[in-house]
Design a protein around this motif. Sequence first.
Motif: not given
Length: 143
Positions: A118-135
């Motif tokens: 759950a922590p890995v899934i949550f970080v990937v799904l919740g933090g991945g899209p905004p990190a990609y947007f910032l990148w």
Amino acid sequence: MGRGRDSRPARQRPHLTTPAPGRWRIAALAVLTLDGVLSAVVGAFFLPLYVGAVPMPVSGLISGLVNVALVWAALQWVSSPRLVALPLWGWLVTTLGLTLGGPGDDIVLSGAGIMQLAPVIFVVLGGGPPAYFLWRLTSRVGV
């Protein structure tokens, strides 16, 4: 339209083009960071939802979309990528805090079986899209 409008020069509306004062920017970034914290808390509490017998981490994806919206809203107030990332940082710090044990050793982001991820899934799904947007934002700007 008419002959009278063609002869006058175009006018700017200064109240629409001037940037907001510093205190309003700070207040807006503080509210957006608090929204990032709330996104992490609500997303983590709804992460173990099941459809039948299958866990569906839909709240992680929704949290990722909310975080993209928060980062985009922060971009409307400031142009520095470091400050634009404040809602995402608030979300990440809160997510990290939810993986640690609280009073009575209660851990929000844990579980048995597949929910151990759950922590890995949550970080990937919740933090991945905004990190990609910032990148994409920083690679386009060249910062």
